[in-house]
Design a protein around this motif. Structure first.
Motif, PDB file in Angstrom:
ATOM      1  N   THR A 239       0.855  -1.180   0.000  1.00  0.00           N
ATOM      2  CA  THR A 239       0.000   0.000   0.000  1.00  0.00           C
ATOM      3  C   THR A 239       0.895   1.235   0.000  1.00  0.00           C
ATOM      4  OG1 THR A 239      -1.920   1.038   1.070  1.00  0.00           O
ATOM      5  CG2 THR A 239      -0.206   0.177   2.519  1.00  0.00           C
ATOM      6  N   GLY A 240       0.262   2.419   0.051  1.00  0.00           N
ATOM      7  CA  GLY A 240       1.023   3.650   0.236  1.00  0.00           C
ATOM      8  C   GLY A 240       1.596   4.267  -1.024  1.00  0.00           C
ATOM      9  N   ALA A 241       1.123   3.845  -2.206  1.00  0.00           N
ATOM     10  CA  ALA A 241       1.630   4.412  -3.459  1.00  0.00           C
ATOM     11  C   ALA A 241       0.552   4.268  -4.529  1.00  0.00           C
ATOM     12  CB  ALA A 241       2.926   3.715  -3.888  1.00  0.00           C
ATOM     13  N   SER A 242       0.838   4.809  -5.706  1.00  0.00           N
ATOM     14  CA  SER A 242      -0.102   4.706  -6.820  1.00  0.00           C
ATOM     15  C   SER A 242      -0.197   3.259  -7.301  1.00  0.00           C
ATOM     16  CB  SER A 242       0.348   5.593  -7.978  1.00  0.00           C
ATOM     17  OG  SER A 242       1.556   5.085  -8.536  1.00  0.00           O
ATOM     18  N   ARG A 243      -1.266   2.970  -8.021  1.00  0.00           N
ATOM     19  CA  ARG A 243      -1.438   1.629  -8.572  1.00  0.00           C
ATOM     20  C   ARG A 243      -0.254   1.237  -9.457  1.00  0.00           C
ATOM     21  NH1 ARG A 243      -5.410  -2.176  -6.980  1.00  0.00           N
ATOM     22  NH2 ARG A 243      -6.864  -0.956  -5.737  1.00  0.00           N
ATOM     23  N   ARG A 249       6.278  -2.692  -7.973  1.00  0.00           N
ATOM     24  CA  ARG A 249       6.892  -3.357  -6.824  1.00  0.00           C
ATOM     25  C   ARG A 249       6.582  -4.861  -6.829  1.00  0.00           C
ATOM     26  NH1 ARG A 249       8.785   0.474  -3.178  1.00  0.00           N
ATOM     27  NH2 ARG A 249       8.572  -0.756  -1.270  1.00  0.00           N
ATOM     28  N   ILE A 250       5.373  -5.210  -7.225  1.00  0.00           N
ATOM     29  CA  ILE A 250       5.045  -6.632  -7.355  1.00  0.00           C
ATOM     30  C   ILE A 250       5.872  -7.267  -8.474  1.00  0.00           C
ATOM     31  CG2 ILE A 250       3.220  -8.268  -7.966  1.00  0.00           C
ATOM     32  CD1 ILE A 250       1.240  -6.416  -6.508  1.00  0.00           C
ATOM     33  N   SER A 251       6.065  -6.536  -9.568  1.00  0.00           N
ATOM     34  CA  SER A 251       6.903  -7.055 -10.668  1.00  0.00           C
ATOM     35  C   SER A 251       8.332  -7.282 -10.198  1.00  0.00           C
ATOM     36  CB  SER A 251       6.886  -6.079 -11.851  1.00  0.00           C
ATOM     37  OG  SER A 251       5.603  -6.009 -12.436  1.00  0.00           O
ATOM     38  N   ASP A 252       8.842  -6.412  -9.350  1.00  0.00           N
ATOM     39  CA  ASP A 252      10.198  -6.590  -8.832  1.00  0.00           C
ATOM     40  C   ASP A 252      10.288  -7.815  -7.935  1.00  0.00           C
ATOM     41  OD1 ASP A 252      11.059  -4.388 -10.204  1.00  0.00           O
ATOM     42  OD2 ASP A 252      10.962  -3.015  -8.508  1.00  0.00           O
ATOM     43  N   LEU A 253       9.224  -8.088  -7.172  1.00  0.00           N
ATOM     44  CA  LEU A 253       9.203  -9.320  -6.383  1.00  0.00           C
ATOM     45  C   LEU A 253       9.216 -10.537  -7.301  1.00  0.00           C
ATOM     46  CD1 LEU A 253       6.524  -8.323  -3.702  1.00  0.00           C
ATOM     47  CD2 LEU A 253       8.937  -8.761  -3.244  1.00  0.00           C
ATOM     48  N   GLN A 254       8.444 -10.482  -8.379  1.00  0.00           N
ATOM     49  CA  GLN A 254       8.442 -11.588  -9.331  1.00  0.00           C
ATOM     50  C   GLN A 254       9.807 -11.737 -10.005  1.00  0.00           C
ATOM     51  OE1 GLN A 254       4.992 -10.144 -11.604  1.00  0.00           O
ATOM     52  NE2 GLN A 254       3.869 -11.983 -10.965  1.00  0.00           N
ATOM     53  N   GLY A 255      10.475 -10.607 -10.244  1.00  0.00           N
ATOM     54  CA  GLY A 255      11.802 -10.664 -10.833  1.00  0.00           C
ATOM     55  C   GLY A 255      12.805 -11.354  -9.921  1.00  0.00           C
ATOM     56  N   MET A 256      12.684 -11.105  -8.617  1.00  0.00           N
ATOM     57  CA  MET A 256      13.570 -11.772  -7.670  1.00  0.00           C
ATOM     58  C   MET A 256      13.334 -13.278  -7.687  1.00  0.00           C
ATOM     59  SD  MET A 256      16.020 -11.396  -5.462  1.00  0.00           S
ATOM     60  CE  MET A 256      16.049  -9.679  -4.873  1.00  0.00           C
ATOM     61  N   VAL A 257      12.085 -13.694  -7.803  1.00  0.00           N
ATOM     62  CA  VAL A 257      11.777 -15.128  -7.877  1.00  0.00           C
ATOM     63  C   VAL A 257      12.415 -15.744  -9.117  1.00  0.00           C
ATOM     64  CG1 VAL A 257       9.905 -16.804  -8.186  1.00  0.00           C
ATOM     65  CG2 VAL A 257       9.642 -14.925  -6.552  1.00  0.00           C
ATOM     66  N   VAL A 276      -2.463  -5.861  -3.228  1.00  0.00           N
ATOM     67  CA  VAL A 276      -2.620  -4.469  -2.816  1.00  0.00           C
ATOM     68  C   VAL A 276      -3.611  -4.440  -1.650  1.00  0.00           C
ATOM     69  CG1 VAL A 276      -3.444  -2.185  -3.524  1.00  0.00           C
ATOM     70  CG2 VAL A 276      -2.061  -3.577  -5.100  1.00  0.00           C
ATOM     71  N   LEU A 277      -3.262  -3.736  -0.585  1.00  0.00           N
ATOM     72  CA  LEU A 277      -4.079  -3.747   0.624  1.00  0.00           C
ATOM     73  C   LEU A 277      -5.513  -3.305   0.339  1.00  0.00           C
ATOM     74  CD1 LEU A 277      -4.577  -3.978   3.649  1.00  0.00           C
ATOM     75  CD2 LEU A 277      -3.420  -1.761   3.957  1.00  0.00           C
ATOM     76  N   GLU A 278      -5.680  -2.288  -0.473  1.00  0.00           N
ATOM     77  CA  GLU A 278      -7.030  -1.805  -0.754  1.00  0.00           C
ATOM     78  C   GLU A 278      -7.872  -2.870  -1.463  1.00  0.00           C
ATOM     79  OE1 GLU A 278      -4.550   1.535   0.319  1.00  0.00           O
ATOM     80  OE2 GLU A 278      -4.229  -0.113  -1.096  1.00  0.00           O
ATOM     81  N   ASP A 279      -7.252  -3.700  -2.309  1.00  0.00           N
ATOM     82  CA  ASP A 279      -7.970  -4.810  -2.945  1.00  0.00           C
ATOM     83  C   ASP A 279      -8.314  -5.878  -1.914  1.00  0.00           C
ATOM     84  OD1 ASP A 279      -7.773  -3.542  -5.386  1.00  0.00           O
ATOM     85  OD2 ASP A 279      -6.000  -4.670  -6.018  1.00  0.00           O
ATOM     86  N   LEU A 280      -7.399  -6.112  -0.999  1.00  0.00           N
ATOM     87  CA  LEU A 280      -7.646  -7.080   0.071  1.00  0.00           C
ATOM     88  C   LEU A 280      -8.850  -6.656   0.906  1.00  0.00           C
ATOM     89  CD1 LEU A 280      -6.603  -9.571   1.741  1.00  0.00           C
ATOM     90  CD2 LEU A 280      -5.224  -7.939   3.044  1.00  0.00           C
ATOM     91  N   GLU A 281      -8.932  -5.361   1.207  1.00  0.00           N
ATOM     92  CA  GLU A 281     -10.049  -4.863   2.007  1.00  0.00           C
ATOM     93  C   GLU A 281     -11.366  -4.907   1.228  1.00  0.00           C
ATOM     94  OE1 GLU A 281      -8.004  -1.678   5.027  1.00  0.00           O
ATOM     95  OE2 GLU A 281      -8.210  -1.069   2.938  1.00  0.00           O
ATOM     96  N   GLU A 282     -11.320  -4.638  -0.061  1.00  0.00           N
ATOM     97  CA  GLU A 282     -12.550  -4.598  -0.855  1.00  0.00           C
ATOM     98  C   GLU A 282     -13.092  -5.995  -1.144  1.00  0.00           C
ATOM     99  OE1 GLU A 282     -14.252  -2.913  -5.151  1.00  0.00           O
ATOM    100  OE2 GLU A 282     -12.191  -2.443  -4.514  1.00  0.00           O
ATOM    101  N   HIS A 283     -12.215  -6.942  -1.467  1.00  0.00           N
ATOM    102  CA  HIS A 283     -12.650  -8.256  -1.927  1.00  0.00           C
ATOM    103  C   HIS A 283     -12.410  -9.369  -0.917  1.00  0.00           C
ATOM    104  CE1 HIS A 283     -13.307  -6.595  -5.947  1.00  0.00           C
ATOM    105  NE2 HIS A 283     -12.126  -6.016  -5.851  1.00  0.00           N
ATOM    106  N   GLY A 284     -11.662  -9.091   0.135  1.00  0.00           N
ATOM    107  CA  GLY A 284     -11.345 -10.128   1.101  1.00  0.00           C
ATOM    108  C   GLY A 284     -10.208 -11.009   0.618  1.00  0.00           C
ATOM    109  N   PRO A 285      -9.517 -11.670   1.534  1.00  0.00           N
ATOM    110  CA  PRO A 285      -8.384 -12.509   1.135  1.00  0.00           C
ATOM    111  C   PRO A 285      -8.783 -13.712   0.295  1.00  0.00           C
ATOM    112  CG  PRO A 285      -8.843 -12.734   3.475  1.00  0.00           C
ATOM    113  CD  PRO A 285      -9.667 -11.595   2.996  1.00  0.00           C
TER     114      PRO A 285
END
Length: 304
Positions: A239-243, A249-257, A276-285
């Motif tokens: 969270t804490g940034a633009s979409r 940032r998620i792409s960079d995590l995938q790059g590390m994998v 993204v936290l806001e998606d987690l809150e809207e749709h649930g885990p």
């Protein structure tokens, strides 16, 4: 239930409404470090009123067990977060749910304000899991979300997980116990530093402590087996940034994998996901909002 001295907990049952609310609040603040009135209501009395929690908090404040600090950048000037004082920390020291956990007292509003943003975001991340569990009839409560759990990596190094999550899926008579390491990222560190967390988890997955005093190294097995029957999945909540920035940032995590051999090996054995936290809150885990770091379409956290 037993706990190791490392602070890694066994799953605990959710609090019973018959237990004293003030004790539950003290326990929740001791475990979660800090929470707002609204968060405590959703955590402990989701069907109760805000006034019920406020009255209990004000009584605890009048006796010196809890303190409060204003929330930074809040649109509502009366919004604040609650934390345990030194007196409150001493009062909760021997509670069963906290056995083996080191105390983290916050002794001043200044100290509280420094910890507020990250701590409250971690609590905010917990609440959708708890709400989902109630809706689906699964087992996950306030004591099944343990912040700041340390694990040894050897040579004096430690990995401190933001959270260890315990969750039990219930389908009739069938029960499936799940565990996860949860990393909550507010975009305050570089994307590279965030991705390096995956290397630390890969090191923990492989780390084997050697018995002291043997001439030949004899493996005692992976250290994580002391606490977990299977290695917990690793989940990143951003969270804490633009979409756009969060997608990067998620792409960079995938790059590390894809690029780091230890992390690639981890991903073959352990589910890794990000949301993204806001998606987690809207749709649930349980919604299709988790991006598998090893590739694939978004899916529920249980299927990454």
């Amino acid at each position: 239930m037993t706990r190791s001295t490392s602070g890694v907990p066994a799953a605990e049952l959710a609090p019973s409404p018959s237990e004293p609310l003030r004790l539950q609040i003290l326990t929740a603040l001791a475990l979660h470090r800090m929470a707002t009135t609204g968060q405590l209501r959703l955590m402990l009395r989701p069907h109760g009123s805000r006034q019920l929690i406020s009255r209990a908090l004000n009584r605890l404040r009048s006796t010196g067990f809890v303190g409060l600090t204003p929330l930074p950048d809040s649109d509502r000037p009366r919004t604040h977060a609650w934390y345990l004082t030194s007196e409150g920390s001493r009062a909760t020291r021997d509670l069963p749910v906290l056995r083996g956990r080191p105390p983290y007292p916050i002794t001043s509003t200044t100290a509280a304000s420094i910890k507020t943003p990250h701590t409250l975001t971690v609590v905010r991340t917990h609440l959708p899991f708890a709400a989902d569990a109630r809706r689906l009839g699964h087992e996950h409560g306030p004591w099944d979300w343990t912040p700041e759990v340390a694990h040894p990596l050897g040579e004096g190094e430690r990995l401190i997980a933001d959270v260890v999550l315990h969750y039990t899926l219930v389908d009739g008579e069938h029960r499936r116990k799940l565990r996860a390491f949860v990393e909550v990222d507010r975009s305050t560190m570089s994307s590279e530093r965030l991705a390096v967390k995956l290397i630390e988890y890969a090191r923990l997955f492989q780390y084997e402590a050697q018995p002291v005093g043997r001439r030949r190294p004899v493996s005692a097995g992976p250290v994580w087996l002391r606490w977990y029957p299977v290695f917990p999945r690793v989940l990143f909540v951003l969270t804490g940034a633009s979409r756009t920035r969060l997608r990067d940032r998620i792409s960079d995590l995938q790059g590390m994998v894809a690029q780091h051999p230890l992390v690639t090996a981890l991903a073959r054995e352990v589910p890794l996901g990000a949301v993204v936290l806001e998606d987690l809150e809207e749709h649930g885990p349980s919604g299709p909002v988790w991006v598998p770091l090893a590739g694939g379409e978004p899916r529920p956290w249980t299927d990454v």
